[in-house]
Design a protein around this motif. Structure first.
Motif, short mmCIF file in Angstrom:
data_model
loop_
_atom_site.label_atom_id
_atom_site.label_comp_id
_atom_site.label_asym_id
_atom_site.label_seq_id
_atom_site.Cartn_x
_atom_site.Cartn_y
_atom_site.Cartn_z
N SER A 1 35.92 -73.33 -20.85
CA SER A 1 35.95 -74.68 -21.57
C SER A 1 37.10 -74.48 -22.40
O SER A 1 37.80 -73.71 -22.61
CB SER A 1 34.67 -74.54 -22.39
OG SER A 1 34.86 -73.53 -23.28
N GLN A 2 37.58 -75.87 -22.81
CA GLN A 2 38.71 -76.22 -23.65
C GLN A 2 38.31 -76.01 -25.19
O GLN A 2 39.12 -76.48 -26.00
CB GLN A 2 39.11 -77.55 -23.42
CG GLN A 2 40.09 -77.45 -22.28
CD GLN A 2 40.87 -79.26 -22.00
OE1 GLN A 2 39.96 -80.13 -21.75
NE2 GLN A 2 41.86 -79.17 -22.20
N LEU B 1 45.08 -82.19 -28.49
CA LEU B 1 46.16 -83.18 -28.40
C LEU B 1 46.13 -83.25 -26.84
O LEU B 1 45.46 -82.37 -25.76
CB LEU B 1 47.63 -82.43 -28.34
CG LEU B 1 47.70 -82.33 -30.14
CD1 LEU B 1 49.00 -81.45 -30.37
CD2 LEU B 1 47.98 -83.81 -30.85
N PRO B 2 46.71 -84.37 -26.12
CA PRO B 2 46.23 -84.88 -24.68
C PRO B 2 47.32 -84.21 -23.93
O PRO B 2 48.39 -83.50 -24.32
CB PRO B 2 46.93 -86.39 -24.80
CG PRO B 2 47.49 -86.68 -25.98
CD PRO B 2 47.24 -85.58 -26.85
N THR B 3 46.71 -83.87 -22.81
CA THR B 3 47.45 -82.98 -21.60
C THR B 3 48.38 -83.93 -21.03
O THR B 3 47.54 -84.97 -20.43
CB THR B 3 46.65 -82.23 -20.99
OG1 THR B 3 46.04 -81.23 -21.83
CG2 THR B 3 47.32 -81.51 -19.80
N HIS C 1 48.03 -72.95 -16.57
CA HIS C 1 47.57 -74.32 -16.71
C HIS C 1 46.84 -74.67 -17.99
O HIS C 1 46.58 -75.67 -18.43
CB HIS C 1 47.19 -74.98 -15.47
CG HIS C 1 45.83 -75.23 -15.25
ND1 HIS C 1 44.99 -74.16 -14.98
CD2 HIS C 1 44.79 -76.19 -15.46
CE1 HIS C 1 43.59 -74.63 -14.75
NE2 HIS C 1 43.60 -75.85 -15.31
N LYS C 2 46.05 -73.73 -18.14
CA LYS C 2 44.98 -73.78 -19.42
C LYS C 2 45.65 -74.03 -20.52
O LYS C 2 44.97 -74.35 -21.66
CB LYS C 2 44.11 -72.49 -19.48
CG LYS C 2 43.43 -72.18 -18.17
CD LYS C 2 42.65 -70.65 -18.41
CE LYS C 2 42.18 -70.29 -16.97
NZ LYS C 2 41.55 -69.16 -17.02
N ASN D 1 41.35 -77.01 -15.66
CA ASN D 1 40.89 -77.10 -17.05
C ASN D 1 41.68 -77.98 -17.70
O ASN D 1 42.13 -77.81 -18.72
CB ASN D 1 41.19 -75.52 -17.68
CG ASN D 1 40.74 -75.41 -18.87
OD1 ASN D 1 39.45 -75.72 -19.09
ND2 ASN D 1 41.43 -75.02 -19.96
N VAL D 2 41.24 -79.33 -17.51
CA VAL D 2 41.88 -80.49 -18.07
C VAL D 2 40.66 -81.27 -18.55
O VAL D 2 39.76 -81.80 -17.94
CB VAL D 2 42.54 -81.31 -17.29
CG1 VAL D 2 43.12 -82.54 -17.74
CG2 VAL D 2 43.98 -80.22 -16.58
#
Length: 327
Positions: free
Chosen positions: A87-88, A94-96, A207-208, A230-231
């Motif tokens: 999970s994030q 902040l946006p990816t 990428h996480k 993971n986005v």
């Protein structure tokens, strides 16, 4: 490097910008500020990609610093790599930025443009096992066969496991600055061949924590690929570069082929299953061998074959399109 104030955002541009480029970047930033969809078009050779990158990254930087130089680790990912992303919860809100293009060769060109800017977000390029695997045997496979072989080796321990996979966690811990400078697929493969970690799982770990990730369209269009990223899609900026064929790609992703020979083979196989089930029940007097389910399957397949044959196809070129449901 010139700096332009565009709708309140300081945008660093590597060259003196043309008026058309300033207008383009203004529209990009306006769409980001207003959280709306935008369709932008610019002729070839007008620096569209550079404008997209500079405007988007300048806006993102205005919200907070990049993850460059930092390495956040989720407690779920410490010491192990998984096909299921954690999970994030520990990540920044902040946006990816997800930058998608048609092919990896085009993405490579985008990364070259990123190198020309002064922006250095934490970044990664996503690729398939076919492009990133460096295992002597698994790299020779393709498709689902390769995926299954990779997962099987990653689950094993000892000499029969994938040595490249087992080196990923340690390498990522010792190299927190990976991705601070622009890297592409070839760079990841070179890291794997030189230092040992699996490039595929390195990219999956990187990428996480990335501020911007680059990927082909299918990573966003294909539901299964999209789920493993993971986005937080509700808090992301999606950029589709060279999107003029996006409609056909979406149609392909939602379509499948059912050749007549395959349907005929399925009917024949269902009939064989019926016969085999009857024979086994008679031999062993075991009522658990029930041919009824196979008979139902055969009937459904025959009905499908009949309905397909009734479709009024005038020509192979035109095909047949049924109108959608109206509400």
């Amino acid at each position: 490097m010139p700096t332009y104030k565009i709708t309140g955002i300081d945008v660093d541009f590597p060259f003196e910008a043309y008026d058309s480029q300033l207008v383009y970047m203004e529209k990009v930033i306006q769409s980001l500020q207003q959280k709306c969809n935008t369709l932008l078009e610019s002729p070839t050779g007008t620096g569209k990609t550079l404008c997209l990158l500079c405007a988007t990254l300048a806006w993102r930087k205005s919200l907070g610093g990049f993850s460059t130089g930092m390495r956040e680790r989720s407690s779920q990912s410490e010491g192990s790599i998984s096909d299921v992303s954690p999970s994030q919860g520990a990540r920044s809100k902040l946006p990816t930025i997800v930058y998608a293009s048609r092919t990896h060769s085009q993405i490579q060109q985008v990364i070259q443009e990123l190198k020309r800017t002064c922006y250095r977000p934490k970044m990664v390029v996503l690729g398939s096992r076919e492009q990133l695997c460096i295992h002597d045997k698994v790299s020779l496979l393709r498709g689902k066969t390769q995926t299954n072989a990779c997962r099987m080796l990653c689950r094993k321990r000892g000499k029969r496991s994938c040595a490249h996979y087992s080196h990923v966690a340690d390498y990522m811990k010792k190299n927190p600055h990976l991705g601070d400078e622009p890297i592409d697929i070839e760079d990841l493969v070179n890291v794997g061949r030189r230092f040992g970690p699996c490039p595929y799982y390195v990219s999956r770990e990187l990428h996480k924590v990335a501020d911007i990730l680059f990927a082909p369209y299918n990573y966003l269009i294909d539901r299964n690929l999209r789920k493993i990223l993971n986005v937080d899609w509700n808090n992301s900026i999606l950029i589709f570069d060279e999107a003029h064929n996006l409609e056909s790609l979406c149609a392909d992703a939602a379509s499948f082929d059912l050749p007549s020979w395959l349907l005929t083979a399925c009917i024949s196989e269902a009939k064989n299953c019926i016969d085999l089930s009857i024979a086994r029940r008679e031999e062993s007097n075991d009522k658990s061998h029930n041919p009824d389910n196979f008979a139902i399957l055969k009937a459904l397949l025959l009905k499908l074959e009949k309905r397909i044959a009734e479709v009024p196809i005038q020509s192979k070129e035109m095909g047949f399109t049924r109108p959608g449901l109206t509400s």
